[in-house]
Design a protein around this motif. Structure first.
Motif, PDB file in Angstrom:
ATOM      1  N   ALA A  61       2.534   1.901  -3.280  1.00 57.97           N
ATOM      2  CA  ALA A  61       1.583   2.494  -4.214  1.00 57.97           C
ATOM      3  C   ALA A  61       1.330   3.958  -3.873  1.00 57.97           C
ATOM      4  CB  ALA A  61       0.273   1.704  -4.187  1.00 57.97           C
ATOM      5  N   GLU A  62       1.229   4.270  -2.583  1.00 56.16           N
ATOM      6  CA  GLU A  62       0.968   5.642  -2.156  1.00 56.16           C
ATOM      7  C   GLU A  62       2.114   6.571  -2.540  1.00 56.16           C
ATOM      8  OE1 GLU A  62      -0.406   9.156  -0.521  1.00 56.16           O
ATOM      9  OE2 GLU A  62      -1.432   7.361  -1.225  1.00 56.16           O
TER      10      GLU A  62
ATOM     11  N   ARG B 107       1.813  -3.132 -12.289  1.00 58.70           N
ATOM     12  CA  ARG B 107       0.689  -2.502 -12.971  1.00 58.70           C
ATOM     13  C   ARG B 107       0.791  -2.656 -14.486  1.00 58.70           C
ATOM     14  NH1 ARG B 107       0.009   3.019  -9.240  1.00 58.70           N
ATOM     15  NH2 ARG B 107      -0.792   1.922  -7.401  1.00 58.70           N
TER      16      ARG B 107
ATOM     17  N   HIS C 201       0.635  -3.278  -6.741  1.00 60.31           N
ATOM     18  CA  HIS C 201       1.976  -2.724  -6.578  1.00 60.31           C
ATOM     19  C   HIS C 201       2.402  -2.060  -7.886  1.00 60.31           C
ATOM     20  CE1 HIS C 201       6.263  -2.388  -5.813  1.00 60.31           C
ATOM     21  NE2 HIS C 201       6.058  -2.749  -4.559  1.00 60.31           N
ATOM     22  N   PRO C 202       3.027  -0.870  -7.817  1.00 60.67           N
ATOM     23  CA  PRO C 202       3.390  -0.155  -9.041  1.00 60.67           C
ATOM     24  C   PRO C 202       4.166  -0.983 -10.063  1.00 60.67           C
ATOM     25  CG  PRO C 202       3.680   1.273  -7.151  1.00 60.67           C
ATOM     26  CD  PRO C 202       3.327  -0.082  -6.607  1.00 60.67           C
TER      27      PRO C 202
ATOM     28  N   HIS D  42      -6.735   4.853 -11.907  1.00 62.90           N
ATOM     29  CA  HIS D  42      -7.788   4.262 -11.084  1.00 62.90           C
ATOM     30  C   HIS D  42      -9.168   4.670 -11.581  1.00 62.90           C
ATOM     31  CE1 HIS D  42      -4.761   3.994  -7.490  1.00 62.90           C
ATOM     32  NE2 HIS D  42      -4.425   3.232  -8.508  1.00 62.90           N
TER      33      HIS D  42
ATOM     34  N   ALA E 121      -5.271  -2.519  -3.954  1.00 63.10           N
ATOM     35  CA  ALA E 121      -4.203  -1.820  -4.670  1.00 63.10           C
ATOM     36  C   ALA E 121      -3.346  -2.833  -5.402  1.00 63.10           C
ATOM     37  CB  ALA E 121      -3.343  -1.004  -3.702  1.00 63.10           C
TER      38      ALA E 121
ATOM     39  N   ALA F 252      -0.717  -7.666  -5.495  1.00 57.26           N
ATOM     40  CA  ALA F 252      -1.960  -6.911  -5.330  1.00 57.26           C
ATOM     41  C   ALA F 252      -2.764  -7.519  -4.191  1.00 57.26           C
ATOM     42  CB  ALA F 252      -2.786  -6.917  -6.612  1.00 57.26           C
TER      43      ALA F 252
ATOM     44  N   TYR G  98       0.830  -1.205   0.000  1.00 55.84           N
ATOM     45  CA  TYR G  98       0.000   0.000   0.000  1.00 55.84           C
ATOM     46  C   TYR G  98       0.866   1.257   0.000  1.00 55.84           C
ATOM     47  CZ  TYR G  98      -3.440   3.468   1.338  1.00 55.84           C
ATOM     48  OH  TYR G  98      -4.229   4.589   1.354  1.00 55.84           O
TER      49      TYR G  98
ATOM     50  N   ASP H  69       1.090   7.261  -6.098  1.00 56.66           N
ATOM     51  CA  ASP H  69      -0.243   7.828  -6.326  1.00 56.66           C
ATOM     52  C   ASP H  69      -0.481   9.141  -5.584  1.00 56.66           C
ATOM     53  OD1 ASP H  69      -0.725   5.569  -7.855  1.00 56.66           O
ATOM     54  OD2 ASP H  69      -1.609   4.467  -6.181  1.00 56.66           O
TER      55      ASP H  69
ATOM     56  N   SER I 267      -6.042  10.386  -9.658  1.00 51.61           N
ATOM     57  CA  SER I 267      -5.519   9.058 -10.007  1.00 51.61           C
ATOM     58  C   SER I 267      -6.166   8.591 -11.306  1.00 51.61           C
ATOM     59  CB  SER I 267      -5.790   8.066  -8.870  1.00 51.61           C
ATOM     60  OG  SER I 267      -5.150   8.479  -7.682  1.00 51.61           O
TER      61      SER I 267
END
Length: 319
Positions: free
Chosen positions: A23-24, A89, A85-86, A131, A83, A62, A20, A27, A128
């Motif tokens: 990802a934050e 993606r 993970h970058p 998303h 979420a 994820a 998380y 994002d 985002s």
């Protein structure tokens, strides 16, 4: 790339929190969560049937959670969190994950509330773009917008007097059930709100490590609770940003006491006490279509818009 799908377990909490926050970092939604925060979420979830971990070579790529609510009314509105993970993606994982969570929601709903309509929802920070595109591609539509507001707790805070006939007192556990009933009554007509059961109330407030009773206050009229500000503190925000933030989780006044300055006085008092206790900033979320005038109360208290969140919903056909 071979994907392994399985339910989450409590042993996954450290990996979920790490994913998380990775990802934050990309994002930048401002929504910071710790392992303790995920432990609370996991404790409330049906992990065997309402969660998913997606692994690539034993690495968590994820995760997803189905968040059910007690006592739904009218429509059972189920929230989906998750979420990717970058680094994993743009491989279609998010699309598959979202579809699987919708299917799990349908199954759990059919067992618990079979005669009630079902809508699944997910909150997306408006900037985002990926998303937003994922939700829209899956058939979700924007149903509501929420402002995330912030105010610095400095010397310039406006001090609003307490209206005649009212007093402000600290939250106390002996009023817990009274406050629960007043909040349920206050939010009864708010969009998306459901009545909090004693169990849900306890998990969100009295038994939650995030609830801060020292900066939560009640407005009384003739000795009875008619308004409230209930605050939380998330230590991870301070750890990751260096800012000690007071999160105003719930603000409300009973309908018959609105328009008299009760909420403004409560909020002013709370911010002043928060500043005295070392908080540097306060934050809260408000429905942009709120019909009670709450946004004006917050703006007059000095709050400004930091972010906008979109509640995307999808009605789900049953049977």
């Amino acid at each position: 790339m071979e994907l392994v799908w399985r339910p989450l377990t409590t042993a996954d909490i450290p990996a979920v929190a790490a994913l998380y926050n990775a990802a934050e970092a990309i994002d930048d939604t401002g929504e910071l969560l710790s392992e303790e925060d995920f432990a609370e979420s996991f404790a409330e979830a049906d992990l065997p049937r309402g969660s998913l971990a997606v692994l690539v070579d034993d690495e968590l790529a994820a995760y997803g959670l189905v968040v059910l609510r007690d006592n739904p009314a009218g429509t059972h509105r189920v929230r989906l969190d998750g979420a990717v993970h970058p680094k994993f993606r743009r491989n279609g994982i998010g699309r598959q994950l979202l579809a699987s969570l919708v299917a799990s929601s349908r199954e759990l709903h059919s067992e618990r509330h079979p005669t009630m309509p079902l809508t699944v929802s997910t909150m997306v920070e408006s900037r985002s773009a990926g998303h937003v595109a994922l939700a829209e591609e899956a058939g979700f539509t924007a149903q509501r917008h929420f402002y995330e507001l912030e105010v610095a707790l400095g010397e310039s805070l406006a001090q609003v007097p307490i209206p005649p006939g009212y007093e402000i007192v600290p939250f106390s556990p002996d009023r817990d059930e009274e406050v629960r009933q007043v909040t349920n009554s206050t939010f009864a007509e708010h969009w998306g709100s459901v009545e909090r059961s004693p169990e849900e109330w306890a998990s969100s407030f009295t038994n939650s490590k995030r609830f801060v009773k020292e900066t939560s206050f009640l407005a009384l009229a003739q000795g009875a609770v008619v308004g409230f500000v209930l605050a939380r503190h998330y230590p991870v925000v301070e750890e990751m940003t260096g800012v000690r933030e007071l999160w105003i989780g719930d603000v409300g006044t009973l309908a018959e006491h609105r328009g008299r300055g009760v909420a403004s006085a409560l909020l002013s008092w709370t911010l002043a006490q928060g500043r005295a206790q070392g908080y540097q900033r306060a934050g809260l979320s408000v429905d942009t279509a709120n019909s009670t005038g709450a946004l004006g109360v917050y703006e007059r208290a000095g709050f400004g818009v930091a972010r906008t969140w979109i509640d995307f919903g999808l009605p789900v056909l049953l049977g």
